[in-house]
Scaffold this active site. Structure first.
Site, PDB file in Angstrom:
ATOM      1  N   ASP A  95       2.893  84.705  42.976  1.00 20.63           N
ATOM      2  CA  ASP A  95       2.347  84.546  44.312  1.00 20.63           C
ATOM      3  C   ASP A  95       3.085  83.936  45.005  1.00 20.63           C
ATOM      4  O   ASP A  95       3.054  83.472  45.840  1.00 20.63           O
ATOM      5  CB  ASP A  95       0.502  84.524  44.552  1.00 20.63           C
TER       6      ASP A  95
ATOM      7  N   LYS B 106       0.960  77.422  28.086  1.00 23.12           N
ATOM      8  CA  LYS B 106      -0.206  76.410  28.037  1.00 23.12           C
ATOM      9  C   LYS B 106       0.120  76.049  26.762  1.00 23.12           C
ATOM     10  O   LYS B 106      -1.424  75.217  26.057  1.00 23.12           O
ATOM     11  CB  LYS B 106      -0.884  76.485  28.661  1.00 23.12           C
TER      12      LYS B 106
ATOM     13  N   TYR C  75      -8.393  88.834  31.299  1.00 22.03           N
ATOM     14  CA  TYR C  75      -8.303  89.839  31.913  1.00 22.03           C
ATOM     15  C   TYR C  75      -8.976  91.126  31.167  1.00 22.03           C
ATOM     16  O   TYR C  75      -9.936  92.288  31.600  1.00 22.03           O
ATOM     17  CB  TYR C  75      -7.176  90.833  32.668  1.00 22.03           C
TER      18      TYR C  75
END
Ligand code: NAD
Length: 363
Positions: free
Chosen positions: A249, A189, A142
């Protein structure tokens, strides 16, 4: 208690639901004799329309001077449909998070038993789930450098983390785990990404300071699967900005709807409280958005920023009691149950405020 609260409704359903987050704060102030004063400011598309920028200086200034901020959501179909637009609503949100140093985003996944059938997951899988997500908020893709080649055919976003950014949120997550079921799952990850390898290294080092917390590491693809397979296994989940955005989400389906999940962003200054959902243009202006996420965000503000636990619990209990009586907005209405009473945004907001009043013990 005297507090100054800034309301930033933003765009779309943000404007519809924030009215009710503010209404419960006003009601709580009356019930408990607090003095909450409210100011309002623009952000997102609403600010671009007037000032040409998504975060006017005036909004940032008011935010800095407040004790806490209740935010709605930003976004407009115009920008989603035209990625080439340079001035965009989400720039305002990213900037205010950075400027206020809001590095830790707490997302509790609260499952009301009354909504066990509202989820697309089986009740026996969901029952007993209680997860607290810690999503890092001021790093990752971001905020890393963004680039588009001159011919327009290649693009990149830099996924970047500094050791101190990982350490400060990890520490908060470990402390929170100590006060809960003492389990922390760090999601990354690290099999592919260098920034994730740094993430894992820092969390492993910090875990030594918290021997009473059982620390586990999980790859994000596995975590996405485990969340729907067996959500009860998680207590505190610690993860980076992008992974946290996506996983929470997904986790909203445990709670029944995006309209049920609140969040608190904390850091160095005033806290920033908001539903996890966006401006939802598909339902904006129809009086069908669920205001509960905004109402629970107000409860988080009282609890986390002001230390008003009793007041926060009263809001939670008012929501529970409204759900128990069978009131629902359309997103959490189980189509197979005929005894439910489906309400609009305003009617749901009003009935929760009314329950708040009724739940205060006489004298
Ligand atoms: P969204 O969260 O707005 O909506 C996703 C789905 O959930 C939609 O079907 C919507 O109708 C439903 N939904 C969301 N909140 C609800 C509520 N309170 N009650 C009932 N249903 C609800 O995500 P999106 O559709 O991907 O994005 C819409 C806009 O919001 C975009 O412009 C996006 O950039 C922006 N956005 C903003 C934020 C933020 O302000 N924090 C977060 C996510 C998306």
């Amino acid at each position: 208690m005297t507090k100054n609260i800034l309301i930033i409704p933003g765009d779309g359903i943000g404007q519809e639901v924030t009215v009710w987050g503010k209404a419960v704060l006003q009601e709580v102030a009356t019930i408990f004799n607090h003095e909450f004063s409210f100011d309002e400011a623009l952000m997102g598309h609403a600010a671009i329309e007037i000032y040409g920028i998504p975060l006017p200086d005036e909004t940032l200034q008011k935010a800095r001077c407040s004790n806490a901020i209740l935010f709605g959501a930003i976004g407009h179909a115009k920008y989603d449909n035209d990625p080439s637009l340079k001035v965009r609503p989400e720039q305002g949100l990213l900037k205010i998070r950075k400027e206020l140093g809001l590095y830790a985003n707490l997302r509790p996944i609260i499952l009301f038993n009354e909504l066990l059938n509202a989820s697309s997951l089986k009740p026996e899988v969901l029952r007993g789930t209680d997860i607290l997500f810690f999503r890092e908020l001021t790093g990752d893709v971001y905020f890393g450098d963004k680039h588009r080649s001159e011919d327009g055919n290649t693009a990149s976003d830099l996924m970047i983390y500094h050791r101190f950014e990982i350490e400060r949120i990890a520490r908060k997550a470990f402390v929170a785990a100590q006060g809960r079921r003492k389990k922390l799952c760090s999601v990354d990850k690290a099999n592919v990404l260098e920034s994730s390898r740094l993430w894992r290294e820092v969390v492993q080092q910090l875990a030594k300071e918290f021997p009473d917390v059982e620390t586990k590491h999980m790859f994000v693809d596995n975590a996405a699967m485990q969340l729907v397979k067996d959500p009860k296994q998680f207590d505190v989940v610690l993860t980076a900005n992008l992974f946290g955005d996506i996983l929470t989400d997904e986790a909203s389906q445990i709670a029944g709807s995006m309209g049920m999940l609140a969040s608190a962003s904390v850091g160095d200054g005033p806290g920033f409280f908001e539903p996890i959902h966006g401006s939802a243009h598909d339902i904006a202006g129809q009086n069908i958005a669920n205001p509960i996420a905004s109402i629970l965000s107000a409860a988080l503000m009282l609890d986390i920023d002001f230390g008003l636990k009793e007041e926060a619990t009263l809001i939670l209990n008012a929501v529970k009691s409204v759900l128990k009586e069978g009131y629902r907005t359309i997103d959490i209405a189980d189509a197979t149950s005929h005894s439910l009473k489906v309400l609009g945004t305003q009617e749901m907001g009003r009935i929760i405020v009314k329950h708040l009043r009724q739940m205060v013990p006489a004298c």
